[in-house]
Design a protein around this motif. Structure first.
Motif, PDB file in Angstrom:
ATOM      1  N   GLY A 158      36.721  49.846  38.705  1.00  0.00           N
ATOM      2  CA  GLY A 158      37.748  50.701  38.123  1.00  0.00           C
ATOM      3  C   GLY A 158      37.242  52.126  38.073  1.00  0.00           C
ATOM      4  N   VAL A 159      38.108  53.087  38.349  1.00  0.00           N
ATOM      5  CA  VAL A 159      37.704  54.495  38.312  1.00  0.00           C
ATOM      6  C   VAL A 159      38.757  55.305  37.572  1.00  0.00           C
ATOM      7  CG1 VAL A 159      38.727  54.864  40.609  1.00  0.00           C
ATOM      8  CG2 VAL A 159      37.110  56.535  39.694  1.00  0.00           C
ATOM      9  N   CYS A 216      42.694  52.263  39.958  1.00  0.00           N
ATOM     10  CA  CYS A 216      42.650  53.691  39.616  1.00  0.00           C
ATOM     11  C   CYS A 216      44.051  54.153  39.246  1.00  0.00           C
ATOM     12  CB  CYS A 216      42.102  54.506  40.785  1.00  0.00           C
ATOM     13  SG  CYS A 216      43.122  54.456  42.280  1.00  0.00           S
ATOM     14  N   ASP A 217      44.166  55.440  38.901  1.00  0.00           N
ATOM     15  CA  ASP A 217      45.498  55.981  38.653  1.00  0.00           C
ATOM     16  C   ASP A 217      46.133  56.340  40.000  1.00  0.00           C
ATOM     17  OD1 ASP A 217      44.439  58.429  39.470  1.00  0.00           O
ATOM     18  OD2 ASP A 217      44.075  59.110  37.426  1.00  0.00           O
ATOM     19  N   MET A 218      47.270  56.999  39.965  1.00  0.00           N
ATOM     20  CA  MET A 218      48.004  57.262  41.201  1.00  0.00           C
ATOM     21  C   MET A 218      47.642  58.616  41.806  1.00  0.00           C
ATOM     22  SD  MET A 218      51.621  55.641  39.887  1.00  0.00           S
ATOM     23  CE  MET A 218      52.412  55.519  41.487  1.00  0.00           C
ATOM     24  N   SER A 219      46.434  59.066  41.518  1.00  0.00           N
ATOM     25  CA  SER A 219      45.947  60.329  42.061  1.00  0.00           C
ATOM     26  C   SER A 219      45.816  60.240  43.583  1.00  0.00           C
ATOM     27  CB  SER A 219      44.585  60.669  41.446  1.00  0.00           C
ATOM     28  OG  SER A 219      43.890  61.601  42.241  1.00  0.00           O
ATOM     29  N   PRO A 220      46.436  61.150  44.322  1.00  0.00           N
ATOM     30  CA  PRO A 220      46.290  61.141  45.787  1.00  0.00           C
ATOM     31  C   PRO A 220      44.832  61.255  46.224  1.00  0.00           C
ATOM     32  CG  PRO A 220      48.096  62.582  45.129  1.00  0.00           C
ATOM     33  CD  PRO A 220      47.379  62.193  43.874  1.00  0.00           C
ATOM     34  N   ALA A 221      44.025  61.974  45.441  1.00  0.00           N
ATOM     35  CA  ALA A 221      42.613  62.140  45.792  1.00  0.00           C
ATOM     36  C   ALA A 221      41.877  60.809  45.705  1.00  0.00           C
ATOM     37  CB  ALA A 221      41.963  63.163  44.864  1.00  0.00           C
ATOM     38  N   PHE A 222      42.115  60.060  44.628  1.00  0.00           N
ATOM     39  CA  PHE A 222      41.469  58.757  44.483  1.00  0.00           C
ATOM     40  C   PHE A 222      41.948  57.788  45.569  1.00  0.00           C
ATOM     41  CE2 PHE A 222      40.491  59.138  39.653  1.00  0.00           C
ATOM     42  CZ  PHE A 222      39.325  59.816  39.961  1.00  0.00           C
ATOM     43  N   GLU A 227      40.709  54.622  50.383  1.00  0.00           N
ATOM     44  CA  GLU A 227      41.072  54.218  51.746  1.00  0.00           C
ATOM     45  C   GLU A 227      39.993  54.593  52.757  1.00  0.00           C
ATOM     46  OE1 GLU A 227      44.814  56.137  52.243  1.00  0.00           O
ATOM     47  OE2 GLU A 227      45.963  54.499  51.319  1.00  0.00           O
ATOM     48  N   LYS A 228      39.312  55.703  52.510  1.00  0.00           N
ATOM     49  CA  LYS A 228      38.295  56.163  53.460  1.00  0.00           C
ATOM     50  C   LYS A 228      36.963  55.446  53.278  1.00  0.00           C
ATOM     51  CE  LYS A 228      35.907  60.322  55.098  1.00  0.00           C
ATOM     52  NZ  LYS A 228      35.786  61.808  54.968  1.00  0.00           N
ATOM     53  N   HIS A 229      36.530  55.280  52.031  1.00  0.00           N
ATOM     54  CA  HIS A 229      35.181  54.776  51.777  1.00  0.00           C
ATOM     55  C   HIS A 229      35.128  53.292  51.412  1.00  0.00           C
ATOM     56  CE1 HIS A 229      33.668  58.847  52.095  1.00  0.00           C
ATOM     57  NE2 HIS A 229      34.573  59.252  51.217  1.00  0.00           N
ATOM     58  N   PHE A 230      36.277  52.726  51.018  1.00  0.00           N
ATOM     59  CA  PHE A 230      36.329  51.294  50.694  1.00  0.00           C
ATOM     60  C   PHE A 230      37.550  50.672  51.377  1.00  0.00           C
ATOM     61  CE2 PHE A 230      34.113  53.469  47.282  1.00  0.00           C
ATOM     62  CZ  PHE A 230      32.963  52.700  47.126  1.00  0.00           C
ATOM     63  N   PRO A 231      37.584  50.719  52.697  1.00  0.00           N
ATOM     64  CA  PRO A 231      38.776  50.273  53.437  1.00  0.00           C
ATOM     65  C   PRO A 231      39.088  48.791  53.275  1.00  0.00           C
ATOM     66  CG  PRO A 231      36.923  50.630  54.929  1.00  0.00           C
ATOM     67  CD  PRO A 231      36.505  51.174  53.600  1.00  0.00           C
ATOM     68  N   GLU A 232      38.104  47.990  52.871  1.00  0.00           N
ATOM     69  CA  GLU A 232      38.329  46.550  52.703  1.00  0.00           C
ATOM     70  C   GLU A 232      38.940  46.212  51.345  1.00  0.00           C
ATOM     71  OE1 GLU A 232      37.692  44.535  55.225  1.00  0.00           O
ATOM     72  OE2 GLU A 232      36.922  46.212  56.413  1.00  0.00           O
ATOM     73  N   ALA A 233      38.962  47.178  50.447  1.00  0.00           N
ATOM     74  CA  ALA A 233      39.389  46.904  49.068  1.00  0.00           C
ATOM     75  C   ALA A 233      40.903  46.991  48.911  1.00  0.00           C
ATOM     76  CB  ALA A 233      38.715  47.888  48.118  1.00  0.00           C
ATOM     77  N   HIS A 234      41.437  46.117  48.059  1.00  0.00           N
ATOM     78  CA  HIS A 234      42.836  46.213  47.647  1.00  0.00           C
ATOM     79  C   HIS A 234      42.931  47.280  46.562  1.00  0.00           C
ATOM     80  CE1 HIS A 234      44.106  42.679  49.889  1.00  0.00           C
ATOM     81  NE2 HIS A 234      43.056  42.030  49.419  1.00  0.00           N
ATOM     82  N   LEU A 235      43.973  48.077  46.633  1.00  0.00           N
ATOM     83  CA  LEU A 235      44.157  49.163  45.673  1.00  0.00           C
ATOM     84  C   LEU A 235      45.162  48.743  44.609  1.00  0.00           C
ATOM     85  CD1 LEU A 235      43.324  52.082  45.061  1.00  0.00           C
ATOM     86  CD2 LEU A 235      45.243  52.840  46.459  1.00  0.00           C
ATOM     87  N   THR A 236      44.740  48.821  43.346  1.00  0.00           N
ATOM     88  CA  THR A 236      45.609  48.479  42.217  1.00  0.00           C
ATOM     89  C   THR A 236      45.756  49.703  41.330  1.00  0.00           C
ATOM     90  OG1 THR A 236      44.852  46.183  42.225  1.00  0.00           O
ATOM     91  CG2 THR A 236      45.936  46.970  40.225  1.00  0.00           C
ATOM     92  N   PHE A 237      47.000  50.026  40.992  1.00  0.00           N
ATOM     93  CA  PHE A 237      47.222  51.172  40.117  1.00  0.00           C
ATOM     94  C   PHE A 237      47.107  50.743  38.659  1.00  0.00           C
ATOM     95  CE2 PHE A 237      49.887  52.738  43.814  1.00  0.00           C
ATOM     96  CZ  PHE A 237      48.897  53.600  44.257  1.00  0.00           C
ATOM     97  N   ASP A 238      46.433  51.547  37.898  1.00  0.00           N
ATOM     98  CA  ASP A 238      46.242  51.304  36.468  1.00  0.00           C
ATOM     99  C   ASP A 238      47.607  51.191  35.787  1.00  0.00           C
ATOM    100  OD1 ASP A 238      45.749  51.491  33.754  1.00  0.00           O
ATOM    101  OD2 ASP A 238      44.131  52.941  33.983  1.00  0.00           O
TER     102      ASP A 238
END
Length: 295
Positions: A158-159, A216-222, A227-238
């Motif tokens: 989580g970030v 993480c939150d819905m920050s475009p930066a995050f 997507e760039k550094h953890f391409p295998e990870a599923h993204l979940t919004f807080d």
């Protein structure tokens, strides 16, 4: 029992170390305890552990100790250097303080305990020390602890960012979602924070390809960083950020509709609260509005 014997026991000193004098100055509100070792004492080499090394020379040191009641207490001693046949001349480590510190281990333990509950500046005011000295203690133990950290089992992260001080000064925190352990903290809240976290993760036996979930939150930066550094990870919004956006949308609709529906005025919190948390009059108002089936 003499005062030196009392402090010898209280400090837990063992041979060859012993208390030789205790001086209390009421005007300065200070206790000074002098520690020494007998002539001809032998020490172990601090590098290789070789026993039976004689003192090469000594240097006097002083350490701030835990208060003696409400009075400051200090330990002082001649610290020997030994001449080891294998390692050369080395400074002996005293049992009550770490090498290079101006505080005893017990005093440092107090600082670390207090740091969990209050800012360092507040601790400095309480113990009457400059906060720079206390930061050195904290940095030492944090660095020491992180050196032995093992992130090989981390799979869910989580970030989130938080403000480190007034103004737009942000720190991004990375947390192991399974253990609730803080893994990494870094300045900023842009995509580069994910790159720095990846570097630190791999430096502590972690593998970026093992990260299955990033929350993480819905920050475009995050989002970009994940997507760039953890391409295998599923993204979940807080969920808290999602609910915040949803609540803001509901409130915006209410503002627009109240222009033609005056009964919606002053009903903001009725729509945002959980039904079970509504007061009796609020619940009645909500029921009335629902019956009207406003469109």
């Amino acid at each position: 029992m003499r005062d030196t014997e009392l402090f010898q026991l209280a400090l837990g000193l063992t041979s060859p170390w012993h208390v030789v004098s205790c001086e209390f100055d009421l005007d300065k509100r200070r206790l000074d305890v002098e520690i020494d070792f007998p002539r001809g004492s032998l020490f172990a080499c601090p590098s290789c552990g070789r026993e039976g090394c004689s003192a090469y020379d000594t240097e006097r040191h002083e350490w701030r100790h835990l208060n003696f009641f409400q009075h400051e207490a200090y330990l002082a001693a001649r610290v020997p250097r030994v001449n080891c046949g294998d390692c050369g001349v080395k400074t002996v480590e005293v049992p009550w303080a770490r090498l290079g510190s101006g505080f005893t281990l017990l005093f440092e333990a107090l600082i670390m305990m207090m740091a969990k509950a209050m800012p360092v500046k507040s601790i400095a005011d309480i113990v009457k020390e400059h906060d720079t000295r206390l930061w050195r203690v904290l940095n030492h133990y944090v660095h020491e602890s992180r050196q032995g950290a093992d992130f090989s089992a981390v799979t869910e992260v989580g970030v989130d960012e938080t403000s480190s001080k007034r103004g737009h000064n942000y720190v991004s925190l990375f947390v192991d979602m399974k253990s609730s352990q803080v893994l990494f903290a870094t300045e900023g809240k842009d995509a580069s924070t994910l790159e720095r976290f990846k570097t630190d993760l791999e430096a502590h036996h972690g593998d970026s390809s093992n990260i299955q979930e990033v929350c993480c939150d819905m920050s475009p930066a995050f989002i970009s960083g994940v997507e760039k550094h953890f391409p295998e990870a599923h993204l979940t919004f807080d969920k808290f950020h999602v609910l915040k956006i949803l609540n803001e949308a509901v409130d915006e609709v209410r503002r627009q509709e109240q222009q033609s529906r005056p009964e919606l005025k002053r009903t903001r919190y009725i729509w945002l609260k959980n039904p079970e948390n509504l007061k009796e009059n609020q619940a009645t108002t909500l029921e009335t509005l629902q019956v009207k089936k406003l469109n």
